[in-house]
Every structure is written in C-alpha cells, then in structure tokens.
Design a protein around this motif. Structure first.
Motif, PDB file in Angstrom:
ATOM      1  N   ILE A   1       3.334 -21.231  40.116  1.00 40.16           N
ATOM      2  CA  ILE A   1       1.932 -20.630  41.077  1.00 40.16           C
ATOM      3  C   ILE A   1       2.313 -19.213  42.062  1.00 40.16           C
ATOM      4  N   ASP A   2       2.908 -20.184  42.028  1.00 37.67           N
ATOM      5  CA  ASP A   2       2.900 -18.859  43.499  1.00 37.67           C
ATOM      6  C   ASP A   2       4.189 -17.684  43.406  1.00 37.67           C
ATOM      7  N   ARG A   3       4.870 -17.693  42.158  1.00 36.35           N
ATOM      8  CA  ARG A   3       5.279 -16.357  41.709  1.00 36.35           C
ATOM      9  C   ARG A   3       4.370 -15.179  40.931  1.00 36.35           C
ATOM     10  N   ALA A   4       3.663 -16.169  40.085  1.00 36.15           N
ATOM     11  CA  ALA A   4       2.255 -15.916  39.284  1.00 36.15           C
ATOM     12  C   ALA A   4       1.219 -15.567  40.040  1.00 36.15           C
ATOM     13  N   TRP A   5       0.689 -15.567  41.131  1.00 37.15           N
ATOM     14  CA  TRP A   5       0.004 -15.014  42.297  1.00 37.15           C
ATOM     15  C   TRP A   5       0.786 -14.024  42.636  1.00 37.15           C
ATOM     16  N   SER A   6       1.786 -13.898  43.632  1.00 34.27           N
ATOM     17  CA  SER A   6       2.913 -12.836  44.145  1.00 34.27           C
ATOM     18  C   SER A   6       2.886 -11.602  42.814  1.00 34.27           C
ATOM     19  N   ASN A   7       2.633 -11.703  41.067  1.00 32.83           N
ATOM     20  CA  ASN A   7       2.675 -10.552  40.477  1.00 32.83           C
ATOM     21  C   ASN A   7       1.117 -10.474  40.591  1.00 32.83           C
ATOM     22  N   ILE A   8       0.284 -10.748  40.124  1.00 27.16           N
ATOM     23  CA  ILE A   8      -1.168 -10.395  40.720  1.00 27.16           C
ATOM     24  C   ILE A   8      -0.253  -9.962  42.073  1.00 27.16           C
ATOM     25  N   ASP A   9      -0.544 -10.178  43.009  1.00 30.42           N
ATOM     26  CA  ASP A   9      -1.291  -9.730  43.821  1.00 30.42           C
ATOM     27  C   ASP A   9      -0.263  -7.981  43.703  1.00 30.42           C
TER      28      ASP A   9
ATOM     29  N   GLU B   1      -2.428 -34.893  37.930  1.00 31.50           N
ATOM     30  CA  GLU B   1      -2.889 -35.999  37.929  1.00 31.50           C
ATOM     31  C   GLU B   1      -2.000 -36.815  37.188  1.00 31.50           C
ATOM     32  N   GLN B   2      -1.594 -37.367  36.526  1.00 31.43           N
ATOM     33  CA  GLN B   2      -1.050 -38.214  34.974  1.00 31.43           C
ATOM     34  C   GLN B   2       0.123 -38.985  35.732  1.00 31.43           C
ATOM     35  N   PHE B   3      -0.272 -40.119  34.785  1.00 32.14           N
ATOM     36  CA  PHE B   3       0.356 -41.279  35.374  1.00 32.14           C
ATOM     37  C   PHE B   3       2.182 -40.455  34.477  1.00 32.14           C
ATOM     38  N   PRO B   4       3.234 -40.635  35.156  1.00 39.90           N
ATOM     39  CA  PRO B   4       3.162 -41.645  36.636  1.00 39.90           C
ATOM     40  C   PRO B   4       3.165 -40.413  37.651  1.00 39.90           C
ATOM     41  N   ASP B   5       3.235 -39.004  37.713  1.00 37.60           N
ATOM     42  CA  ASP B   5       3.556 -38.060  38.176  1.00 37.60           C
ATOM     43  C   ASP B   5       2.732 -37.821  39.272  1.00 37.60           C
ATOM     44  N   VAL B   6       1.804 -38.414  39.515  1.00 40.33           N
ATOM     45  CA  VAL B   6       0.653 -39.031  40.315  1.00 40.33           C
ATOM     46  C   VAL B   6       1.433 -39.198  41.860  1.00 40.33           C
ATOM     47  N   PHE B   7       2.544 -40.089  40.885  1.00 41.15           N
ATOM     48  CA  PHE B   7       3.055 -40.982  42.502  1.00 41.15           C
ATOM     49  C   PHE B   7       3.488 -40.279  43.114  1.00 41.15           C
ATOM     50  N   VAL B   8       4.326 -38.566  42.502  1.00 36.62           N
ATOM     51  CA  VAL B   8       5.530 -38.748  42.875  1.00 36.62           C
ATOM     52  C   VAL B   8       4.310 -37.042  43.940  1.00 36.62           C
ATOM     53  N   ALA B   9       3.528 -37.139  43.377  1.00 34.28           N
ATOM     54  CA  ALA B   9       2.508 -35.648  43.054  1.00 34.28           C
ATOM     55  C   ALA B   9       1.827 -36.021  45.033  1.00 34.28           C
ATOM     56  N   ASN B  10       0.863 -37.095  44.902  1.00 30.74           N
ATOM     57  CA  ASN B  10       1.228 -38.173  46.196  1.00 30.74           C
ATOM     58  C   ASN B  10       2.107 -38.133  47.174  1.00 30.74           C
ATOM     59  N   MET B  11       3.014 -38.169  46.697  1.00 27.16           N
ATOM     60  CA  MET B  11       4.352 -38.515  47.994  1.00 27.16           C
ATOM     61  C   MET B  11       4.604 -36.723  48.448  1.00 27.16           C
ATOM     62  N   MET B  12       4.424 -35.523  47.524  1.00 28.08           N
ATOM     63  CA  MET B  12       4.205 -34.865  47.771  1.00 28.08           C
ATOM     64  C   MET B  12       3.239 -34.336  48.615  1.00 28.08           C
ATOM     65  N   LYS B  13       2.362 -34.541  48.391  1.00 31.93           N
ATOM     66  CA  LYS B  13       1.096 -34.121  48.773  1.00 31.93           C
ATOM     67  C   LYS B  13       0.824 -32.865  48.508  1.00 31.93           C
ATOM     68  N   LEU B  14       0.692 -33.306  47.028  1.00 31.57           N
ATOM     69  CA  LEU B  14       0.419 -32.066  46.488  1.00 31.57           C
ATOM     70  C   LEU B  14      -1.228 -32.313  45.787  1.00 31.57           C
ATOM     71  N   VAL B  15      -1.757 -30.672  46.560  1.00 30.77           N
ATOM     72  CA  VAL B  15      -2.759 -31.141  45.721  1.00 30.77           C
ATOM     73  C   VAL B  15      -3.652 -29.950  45.035  1.00 30.77           C
ATOM     74  N   PRO B  16      -4.953 -29.674  44.064  1.00 34.58           N
ATOM     75  CA  PRO B  16      -5.205 -28.785  42.589  1.00 34.58           C
ATOM     76  C   PRO B  16      -5.022 -27.842  43.644  1.00 34.58           C
ATOM     77  N   ARG B  17      -4.510 -26.929  42.294  1.00 34.64           N
ATOM     78  CA  ARG B  17      -5.425 -25.327  42.857  1.00 34.64           C
ATOM     79  C   ARG B  17      -6.110 -24.933  41.893  1.00 34.64           C
ATOM     80  N   GLN B  18      -6.932 -23.871  42.689  1.00 31.51           N
ATOM     81  CA  GLN B  18      -7.730 -23.379  42.011  1.00 31.51           C
ATOM     82  C   GLN B  18      -7.337 -22.369  41.464  1.00 31.51           C
ATOM     83  N   LEU B  19      -8.417 -22.387  39.742  1.00 31.47           N
ATOM     84  CA  LEU B  19      -8.660 -21.373  39.128  1.00 31.47           C
ATOM     85  C   LEU B  19      -9.214 -19.901  39.657  1.00 31.47           C
ATOM     86  N   TRP B  20      -8.454 -19.193  38.850  1.00 29.27           N
ATOM     87  CA  TRP B  20      -9.162 -17.638  39.136  1.00 29.27           C
ATOM     88  C   TRP B  20     -10.119 -17.780  37.682  1.00 29.27           C
ATOM     89  N   GLN B  21     -11.963 -17.258  38.752  1.00 32.53           N
ATOM     90  CA  GLN B  21     -12.689 -17.896  38.633  1.00 32.53           C
ATOM     91  C   GLN B  21     -13.504 -16.318  38.656  1.00 32.53           C
TER      92      GLN B  21
END
Length: 188
Positions: free
Chosen positions: A34-42, A152-172
């Motif tokens: 995601i960060d790379r895709a945003w940088s490419n847009i930049d 948001e998928q099980f079981p990834d949600v547990f690891v994502a919560n430990m990593m404090k990952l939050v959903p990103r905003q789509l380009w609209q």
C-alpha cells in the motif's frame, strides 16, 4: 509415552508459531505494498503538478476570455500545496483532474491553441499522466482492499490486532466530481 505426547505438543506449538509468522509476514507485505502504491501515485502527481504551470502559461495567451478555467487549474494546484492528510491530497488531486477536464473541453473552441506545438505536447503529457495516475489509483485501491480484508479475516485478525493495524482508506472521488462539467463559452 510421555515423550511422544511431548513431541506432538512441541510439533503443534512449532506449527502454530510458523503459521503466525506466515500471517505476520503476509500482513507486513500488504502494508508495504500500500505504501509503495501510494508513493507511485505521488511520483505521477508530482510530475503532473510540475506540468500544470507550463500548460496554464501556454493557454493564457490564447484564452483571454476563459480566465475562470485557468484560475480553477491554478486554484486546484494551490489546494494540493496546502494538503496535509491523505484525504486532503486525494481531494486536491480530484479537483485538479476536474479542472483539467474543463480546461481541455474549453480548448476545443481555440483552434490556434489546439494547433500550437507546445500546447499539444503538454496536453499529451498531462493526458498520459492522468491515465497513469488512474492505473496507479486502481492498483492502490486493490492493495488497500486486500489489506482491509486480511486484517478482518479469521485468524489474521488476531495478528493484525497485535500489530495494531487499522483499515486503510480507499481512493475515492468527491460526489461533486462525478457530475458532468457545465461549460459555457463567452464569444465576444
């Protein structure tokens, strides 16, 4: 007998650790995509940003009666200068795209401008950049969508919560940018 149970238990623990590491690494990869895709847009947005003053200068001499269209391009560029957050950057770039559509539509009434070599090159360059930006936005949105689903998928949600990952905003785009452009010509 206890040795076999301990080996089975150790195998289950090792398998669980390996599985969590695979999930962790997958989420990290998606986050960086995601960060790379945003940088490419930049990169493309910066190139377009640099071309806009040239385009306005070329058009100014021909379009004496279309000041508002040129001012919209300049205003949208200034809005990008003042953008801070990702949402503001998205909004500013949507405004630039809208202003450019209006500018290119108005140019149709200026045959001398359309025939100008510098204008044709700049118009072609900006149009190419717009196409590339649209492609990169699509890639960015795909990356964000995959990331948001995974965290948001099980079981990834547990690891994502430990990593404090939050959903990103789509380009609209803003709803007003979905409307048709109203163009009026003041023929003197």
């Amino acid at each position: 007998m206890t040795t076999i149970i301990l080996l089975i238990l150790l195998g289950v623990i090792v398998a669980l650790i390996v599985y969590l590491v695979v999930i962790f690494n997958g989420l990290v990869r998606l986050k960086h995509n995601i960060d790379r895709a945003w940088s490419n847009i930049d990169v493309l947005l910066k190139q377009r940003y640099d071309e806009l003053p040239k385009l306005v200068r070329v058009c100014e001499g021909y379009m004496q009666h279309e000041r508002a269209v040129l001012e919209n391009v300049t205003r949208a560029r200034a809005q990008l200068d003042n953008a801070g957050s990702g949402g503001e950057v998205i909004e500013a770039n949507n405004a630039i795209s809208q202003a450019l559509r209006s500018l290119f539509a108005v140019v149709e009434n200026y045959p001398d401008l359309k025939a100008d070599q510098a204008f044709r090159q700049l118009q072609s360059r900006v149009s190419q950049l717009e196409d590339q930006i649209a492609d990169r936005r699509e890639l960015y949105n795909n990356s964000v969508n995959l990331f948001n689903i995974r965290i948001e998928q099980f079981p990834d949600v547990f690891v994502a919560n430990m990593m404090k990952l939050v959903p990103r905003q789509l380009w609209q785009i803003e709803p007003e940018h979905r409307k048709d452009v109203n163009i009026e010509f003041n023929m003197a």
